[in-house]
Design an enzyme around this catalytic site. Sequence first.
Site, PDB file in Angstrom:
ATOM      1  N   ILE A 110       0.399   4.914 -12.032  1.00 56.07           N
ATOM      2  CA  ILE A 110       0.779   5.447 -10.727  1.00 56.07           C
ATOM      3  C   ILE A 110       1.962   6.392 -10.869  1.00 56.07           C
ATOM      4  O   ILE A 110       1.977   7.482 -10.282  1.00 56.07           O
ATOM      5  CB  ILE A 110       1.093   4.299  -9.760  1.00 56.07           C
ATOM      6  CG1 ILE A 110      -0.173   3.462  -9.499  1.00 56.07           C
ATOM      7  CG2 ILE A 110       1.655   4.823  -8.447  1.00 56.07           C
ATOM      8  CD1 ILE A 110       0.057   2.193  -8.716  1.00 56.07           C
ATOM      9  N   CYS A 157       7.566   2.015  -3.450  1.00 50.19           N
ATOM     10  CA  CYS A 157       6.203   1.657  -3.048  1.00 50.19           C
ATOM     11  C   CYS A 157       5.546   0.814  -4.134  1.00 50.19           C
ATOM     12  O   CYS A 157       4.316   0.764  -4.228  1.00 50.19           O
ATOM     13  CB  CYS A 157       5.372   2.911  -2.787  1.00 50.19           C
ATOM     14  SG  CYS A 157       5.923   3.885  -1.375  1.00 50.19           S
ATOM     15  N   GLU A 193       7.682 -10.987   1.780  1.00 42.54           N
ATOM     16  CA  GLU A 193       6.608 -10.445   2.610  1.00 42.54           C
ATOM     17  C   GLU A 193       5.749 -11.577   3.163  1.00 42.54           C
ATOM     18  O   GLU A 193       5.530 -12.575   2.463  1.00 42.54           O
ATOM     19  CB  GLU A 193       5.746  -9.472   1.797  1.00 42.54           C
ATOM     20  CG  GLU A 193       6.487  -8.209   1.371  1.00 42.54           C
ATOM     21  CD  GLU A 193       5.591  -7.201   0.675  1.00 42.54           C
ATOM     22  OE1 GLU A 193       4.371  -7.463   0.545  1.00 42.54           O
ATOM     23  OE2 GLU A 193       6.099  -6.150   0.250  1.00 42.54           O
ATOM     24  N   HIS A 212       3.559  -2.528   3.512  1.00 40.52           N
ATOM     25  CA  HIS A 212       2.792  -2.604   2.266  1.00 40.52           C
ATOM     26  C   HIS A 212       1.447  -1.882   2.407  1.00 40.52           C
ATOM     27  O   HIS A 212       0.375  -2.476   2.242  1.00 40.52           O
ATOM     28  CB  HIS A 212       2.567  -4.062   1.848  1.00 40.52           C
ATOM     29  CG  HIS A 212       2.401  -4.219   0.356  1.00 40.52           C
ATOM     30  ND1 HIS A 212       2.908  -5.275  -0.348  1.00 40.52           N
ATOM     31  CD2 HIS A 212       1.775  -3.440  -0.564  1.00 40.52           C
ATOM     32  CE1 HIS A 212       2.615  -5.157  -1.636  1.00 40.52           C
ATOM     33  NE2 HIS A 212       1.925  -4.048  -1.789  1.00 40.52           N
ATOM     34  N   LEU A 213       1.541  -0.600   2.699  1.00 43.58           N
ATOM     35  CA  LEU A 213       0.354   0.217   2.946  1.00 43.58           C
ATOM     36  C   LEU A 213      -0.073   1.029   1.723  1.00 43.58           C
ATOM     37  O   LEU A 213      -0.999   1.838   1.816  1.00 43.58           O
ATOM     38  CB  LEU A 213       0.618   1.190   4.109  1.00 43.58           C
ATOM     39  CG  LEU A 213       0.947   0.581   5.476  1.00 43.58           C
ATOM     40  CD1 LEU A 213       1.193   1.694   6.482  1.00 43.58           C
ATOM     41  CD2 LEU A 213      -0.183  -0.327   5.938  1.00 43.58           C
ATOM     42  N   ALA A 263      -1.908   0.724  -0.821  1.00 48.36           N
ATOM     43  CA  ALA A 263      -3.330   0.763  -1.186  1.00 48.36           C
ATOM     44  C   ALA A 263      -4.236   0.848   0.029  1.00 48.36           C
ATOM     45  O   ALA A 263      -5.456   0.717  -0.098  1.00 48.36           O
ATOM     46  CB  ALA A 263      -3.683  -0.472  -2.003  1.00 48.36           C
TER      47      ALA A 263
END
Length: 531
Positions: A154, A232, A263, A281-282, A284
Amino acid sequence: MAPKVLVSDKLSETAVQIFRDRGIDVDFEPNLGKDKDALLAKIKDYDGLAIRSATKVTEKLLAAADNLKVVARAGIGVDNVDIPAASKKGVIVMNTPFGNMITTAEHAIAMMFAVARQIPEASASTHAGKWEKSKFMGVELTSKVLGVIGAGNIGGIVCDRANGLHMRVIAYDPFLSEERADKLGVTKVELDELLAKSDFITLHVPLTDKTRNILSKENIAKTKKGVRIINCARGGLVDEAALAEAIKSGHVAGAAFDVFEVEPATDSPLFNLPNVVCTPHLGASTTEAQENVALQVAEQMSDYLLTGAVANALNMPSVTAEEAKVMGPWIKLAEHLGAFVGQLTDEPVKAINILYDGCAAEMNLDALNCATVAGIMKPANPDVNMVSAPIIAEERGIKISRTTQHKQGVFDGYIKLTVKTDSRERSIAGTVFSDGKPRFIQIKGITIDAEIGQHMLYTTNRDVPGIIGALGGILGENGVNIANFTLGRTESTRDAIALLYLDEPIPEAVQEKLRATGLFQQVRPLEFEVA
């Protein structure tokens, strides 16, 4: 019988259809993972379990999973899987680290834009009917220094995108080679230099003991005044309280966080601070990524259950489908070598060395190592496999080493296993012939050529007349048929061995008759899984 897979979380119908198309018996129960008692009652029937984040694969669940061979998580994070317990149980744990790489990298870039131009606050202000144009003065990304902590899959995509934005990219990653850095178009630096020079810092590393709080209070203090920090990757990489204080003091100009130490994050020191962008936690969460990871998990599980190919495993070396075809006989050979030694060794093993020669040295040695160690341990622990064997060996303090060498001798390649105990050292070597069948080629330094069968008998003796007659006569008199008979000896010490491939197991009474002759130093029955 077709393998059975349970899908206990929400997965796309397309992924479920992949299982069916591959001949897998699949049960799709997307809400079962939320009911741990119902899942516990059902799991014993399945070879594979496909999950997302709702299902918790605990030690208790694994204990009830009598047939389970693989757990696969559609996504990167496997915080909901007890990997050590799975390894001890012999269950492979897979994830899908590549299906959401682009999505997560794009989210990091989007968050960087958002914090650079204060987009969320400006949007909220405008929605409120205000027109505060002068209040939201942003900064350009062009020509700014982006510090990337972690330049893996990533992080590498983020570097590529940042180069396209004409940013100057520097990266800290202990595993980043100069060649890889050149290919990414980044400058490799140490962490302190990255902290001091970066206008923006983005994190792309897993959460480990070494990376936890990598942006600690002390390291945040080393950053350039006015820096903006994007996370992220994983909660826990940044000391959120220390970052909040640095934002309040004006040292840090802003932050953008998609992940949090706890979380779901219902409270955080970062909440409600100026120029802090937060998302739940967006990383993915795109239609493409969700579909990609679901399809990948179905393909990976099907490949493993049908062909033995292992991809993206977290507790076992990966073996591609192509490798599985070529290495299948060699993996079986490694298991046989280990099983031979394991059945003859009656005291604790202290050290294992595996020598790989010729073509064997060019194969996936991690997988061959696992197979060899599993073969050694299986006689004492029938439930052990390639996943659990290295864990058990480590727990017992067994030292495992391997050696490679260019082709020597008449074979294209071979494997030689040497096992040490407190009192002795035992070795055996084998190869795979062109017909794909493993063979033993050396025992105790004595050259042989032995076909491997399910039921075998191993004897050692002094090289004197009468051995063949005694073996053939006693076995024949007791109705034990010999399928193959291999002999070997040394000229110097007059030691000799015999390895017999039998049609059925040799009864204990017949073994005792052989021992009673006084001709044999050892009479040991051996069993091998040859199917």
